[in-house]
Write an enzyme that holds these catalytic residues in place. Structure first.
Site: not given
Length: 260
Positions: A52, A110
């Protein structure tokens, strides 16, 4: 035709995400622009993860299709890397087969970084600052509710009109302090959907603060409310794509990029 797998790293703070967009600066857009500047032709690329806007990466994998064979491939890749903005870097490359699927991964990891210490001017672009000390053990205990296979529809930015699967598996979540005493929440799984990790992170913090209960989180996992999503979503700049692994070993060539 030549197919290459790149490993790239980037500071995503000033970019509108990975995916190329017409009127926005993106990582994919800058990468393809750099290739065009060297090759004078459009080069096709595909990223393993669609990070993102504002999200960083230590190990984004990118499939690149070349219609020509560079005489000195390592020098060519290094030249492309040097053409990129200073906040994007090609770490390494490897030849792959034509049928290689860059998005068919074994695992993605992540990490979301939280600073509950003094304000850190030189790292504020890479962490979420909170104003009170946090208990790592308690955060870890809360996070475990999200481990396993669940319907994450309530914890993802998926619109009702989108045909996107929301039932996925998170293999592991763990919370620790790094060497700088910052808190890291690690998420490991095969597939993550839009905003999912940021929403999970903020819900963990909300539960810690007593704004939402474990019972409520469990209910939203077992039977997600239709057409609604959580209001809790952590800032993008604390999130980093740490690593991507494939079903078989992909050995990237780092040495040649370093010594040339």
């Amino acid at each position: 035709m030549l197919y290459l797998l790149l490993s790239i790293e980037y500071d995503g703070y000033d970019y509108s995400g990975w995916v190329k967009q017409k009127n926005a600066r993106t990582i994919q857009g800058e990468l393809e622009k750099a290739f065009f500047g060297i090759c004078h032709q459009k080069i096709w690329t595909l990223g393993a993860s669609k990070t993102d806007a504002g999200v960083h990466a230590c190990d984004q994998k990118v499939l690149v299709k070349l219609t020509f064979q560079p005489r000195h491939l390592a020098f060519f890749i290094k030249t492309v890397s040097q053409t990129l903005p200073p906040n994007i870097n090609i770490k390494g490359y490897q030849f792959v087969a034509e049928n290689f699927s860059v998005r068919t991964v074994k695992v993605k990891e992540y990490v979301y970084t939280i600073n509950d210490q003094e304000y850190d001017l030189f790292n504020h672009r890479y962490e979420l600052k909170v104003n009170a000390p946090l208990n790592v053990k308690k955060l870890h205990q809360i996070s475990q509710i999200f481990v396993g296979t669940h319907d994450f529809a309530y914890f993802a930015g998926v619109k009702p009109t989108e045909d996107i699967a929301t039932v996925h598996t998170i293999n592991k979540i763990w919370v620790k302090r790094n060497k700088a005493k910052k808190i890291e929440i690690h998420f490991r799984g095969k597939i993550f959907i839009r905003y999912q990790i940021r929403m999970l992170t903020q819900n963990i913090l909300a539960c810690y603060a007593g704004k939402v209960s474990l019972t409520e989180l469990q209910a939203q996992l077992n039977c997600p409310p239709k057409g609604t999503t959580t209001k809790y979503c952590a800032k993008p700049y604390g999130l980093c794509l740490k690593k991507i692994k494939y079903l078989y070993t992909v050995k990237l060539n780092y040495k040649k990029l370093i010594i040339l």
